[in-house]
Write an enzyme that holds these catalytic residues in place. Structure first.
Site, mmCIF file in Angstrom:
data_model
loop_
_atom_site.group_PDB
_atom_site.id
_atom_site.type_symbol
_atom_site.label_atom_id
_atom_site.label_comp_id
_atom_site.label_asym_id
_atom_site.label_seq_id
_atom_site.Cartn_x
_atom_site.Cartn_y
_atom_site.Cartn_z
ATOM 1 N N ASN A 10 46.135 44.361 39.268
ATOM 2 C CA ASN A 10 44.697 44.594 39.442
ATOM 3 C C ASN A 10 44.427 44.851 40.927
ATOM 4 O O ASN A 10 44.476 43.935 41.736
ATOM 5 C CB ASN A 10 43.936 43.356 38.944
ATOM 6 C CG ASN A 10 42.444 43.446 39.205
ATOM 7 O OD1 ASN A 10 41.928 44.507 39.583
ATOM 8 N ND2 ASN A 10 41.743 42.342 39.002
ATOM 9 N N LYS A 12 41.715 45.617 42.273
ATOM 10 C CA LYS A 12 40.337 45.227 42.635
ATOM 11 C C LYS A 12 39.682 46.368 43.437
ATOM 12 O O LYS A 12 40.002 47.519 43.216
ATOM 13 C CB LYS A 12 40.346 43.892 43.383
ATOM 14 C CG LYS A 12 41.134 42.827 42.610
ATOM 15 C CD LYS A 12 40.931 41.434 43.100
ATOM 16 C CE LYS A 12 41.735 40.481 42.218
ATOM 17 N NZ LYS A 12 41.532 39.082 42.557
ATOM 18 N N HIS A 94 36.849 39.717 34.005
ATOM 19 C CA HIS A 94 37.479 39.153 35.203
ATOM 20 C C HIS A 94 36.526 38.155 35.859
ATOM 21 O O HIS A 94 35.309 38.367 35.880
ATOM 22 C CB HIS A 94 37.857 40.262 36.193
ATOM 23 C CG HIS A 94 38.749 39.732 37.273
ATOM 24 N ND1 HIS A 94 38.258 39.069 38.367
ATOM 25 C CD2 HIS A 94 40.097 39.723 37.391
ATOM 26 C CE1 HIS A 94 39.285 38.678 39.121
ATOM 27 N NE2 HIS A 94 40.404 39.066 38.556
ATOM 28 N N GLU A 96 35.780 37.627 38.814
ATOM 29 C CA GLU A 96 34.902 38.150 39.871
ATOM 30 C C GLU A 96 33.652 38.793 39.260
ATOM 31 O O GLU A 96 32.581 38.784 39.871
ATOM 32 C CB GLU A 96 35.690 39.134 40.752
ATOM 33 C CG GLU A 96 36.616 38.373 41.699
ATOM 34 C CD GLU A 96 37.941 39.036 42.001
ATOM 35 O OE1 GLU A 96 38.060 40.260 41.823
ATOM 36 O OE2 GLU A 96 38.866 38.307 42.411
ATOM 37 N N GLU A 166 43.368 33.059 34.171
ATOM 38 C CA GLU A 166 43.297 33.121 35.629
ATOM 39 C C GLU A 166 42.365 32.019 36.137
ATOM 40 O O GLU A 166 41.138 32.214 36.173
ATOM 41 C CB GLU A 166 42.748 34.472 36.083
ATOM 42 C CG GLU A 166 43.571 35.660 35.648
ATOM 43 C CD GLU A 166 43.326 36.860 36.545
ATOM 44 O OE1 GLU A 166 44.250 37.247 37.253
ATOM 45 O OE2 GLU A 166 42.201 37.390 36.563
ATOM 46 N N GLY A 172 43.357 34.641 44.752
ATOM 47 C CA GLY A 172 43.205 35.060 46.140
ATOM 48 C C GLY A 172 43.229 33.919 47.142
ATOM 49 O O GLY A 172 42.875 34.094 48.300
ATOM 50 N N SER A 212 47.210 34.146 42.542
ATOM 51 C CA SER A 212 48.191 33.964 43.622
ATOM 52 C C SER A 212 49.642 34.088 43.165
ATOM 53 O O SER A 212 50.531 33.410 43.687
ATOM 54 C CB SER A 212 47.962 32.622 44.338
ATOM 55 O OG SER A 212 46.698 32.638 44.988
HETATM 56 P P1 13P Z 1 45.470 37.335 43.345
HETATM 57 O O1 13P Z 1 46.846 37.657 42.765
HETATM 58 O O2 13P Z 1 45.158 38.121 44.557
HETATM 59 O O3 13P Z 1 45.286 35.861 43.480
HETATM 60 O O4 13P Z 1 44.409 37.829 42.240
HETATM 61 C C1 13P Z 1 44.578 37.473 40.915
HETATM 62 C C2 13P Z 1 43.624 38.245 40.091
HETATM 63 O O5 13P Z 1 42.434 38.028 40.141
HETATM 64 C C3 13P Z 1 44.165 39.301 39.223
HETATM 65 O O6 13P Z 1 43.189 39.777 38.352
#
Ligand code: 13P
Length: 249
Positions: A10, A12, A94, A96, A166, A172, A212
């Site tokens: 992803n 983002k 997701h 976010e 997740e 992140g 992560s």
């Molecule tokens: P990170 O791997 O940057 O922690 O992000 C995970 C994520 O949100 C994948 O959708």
């Protein structure tokens, strides 16, 4: 039939024409574990470029899709439009989008339904916040998120869904879930699939971990019985993504 290992990347809201070309070209020429399904998810703007450039072994996913057919929905993208450019997957739910954009369980569930009915594969994301984990509400939260989608899908339609667990506190932050924490929640999700959907859905649905994931921690996580792959954020923009795809070699 064993569940095929699945690794999603992803991106983002990251990347440019140049950097995405370079990531995709790198994946095209890398030696990737042929037994792993790989799906990359660039920002919508770069979906056509990614689909045209990526070899046919690589799947491409949108990061979001709307729950209505084409029409007066400024700024949104439809299932048909994704199919029009040969994008066969989408992320939905997701964290976010849940946390920053305030998307709720029912809206997310309608999007999963629209995507599945249109024939797309869905990477359906769930997970608890730190506050919810500390209040021992992890299983309650993921069960609520799953139940919302269960109301919208037939039992058979779960074959088009990959569940991405997740934990929000791991995204992140560099604070990856321990192998035990991931396995515990994945096993609970599989049990839910058995009880709420079917034995078949429980046996066949891929449950992947995100938060992560790196080239350093992926091998241990991949050994857990109910971890069927990863959804990778930051590391999917780097050459390390290849090592994560190959975490079981
Ligand atoms: P990170 O791997 O940057 O922690 O992000 C995970 C994520 O949100 C994948 O959708």
């Amino acid at each position: 039939m064993p569940r095929q290992f699945f690794v999603g990347g992803n991106f983002k809201m990251n990347g440019s024409t140049e950097s995405i070309k370079s990531i995709v070209n790198n994946l095209n020429s890398a030696k990737l574990d042929a037994s792993t399904e790989v799906v990359i998810s660039p920002p919508a703007l770069y979906l056509p470029l990614t689909r045209e450039l990526a070899n046919e072994k690589l799947g491409v996913a949108a990061q979001n899709v709307f729950d209505k057919p084409n029409g007066a929905f400024t700024g949104e993208i439809s299932v048909d439009q994704l199919k029009d450019i040969n994008v066969n997957w989408t992320l939905v739910g997701h964290s976010e989008r849940r946390v920053i954009l305030k998307e709720g369980d029912e809206f997310i569930a309608r999007k999963v339904k629209a995507a599945v009915e249109g024939g797309l594969g869905v990477i359906f994301c769930i997970g608890e916040t730190l506050e919810e984990r500390e209040a021992n509400k992890t299983i309650e939260v993921v069960t609520r998120q799953l139940n919302a989608v269960a109301k919208e899908l037939t039992k058979e339609q779960w074959a088009q869904v990959v569940i991405a667990y997740e934990p929000v506190w791991a995204i992140g932050t560099g604070k990856v879930a321990t192998t035990e924490q991931a396995q515990e929640v994945h096993a609970a999700i599989r049990k839910w699939l058995h009880e709420a959907i079917s034995a078949q859905a429980s046996a066949n649905t891929r449950i992947i971990y995100g938060g992560s994931v790196s080239e350093k921690n992926c091998r241990d996580l991949a050994k857990e019985a109910d971890v069927d792959g990863f959804l990778v954020g930051g590391a999917s923009l780097k050459p390390a993504f290849v090592d994560i795809v190959n975490s079981r070699l």
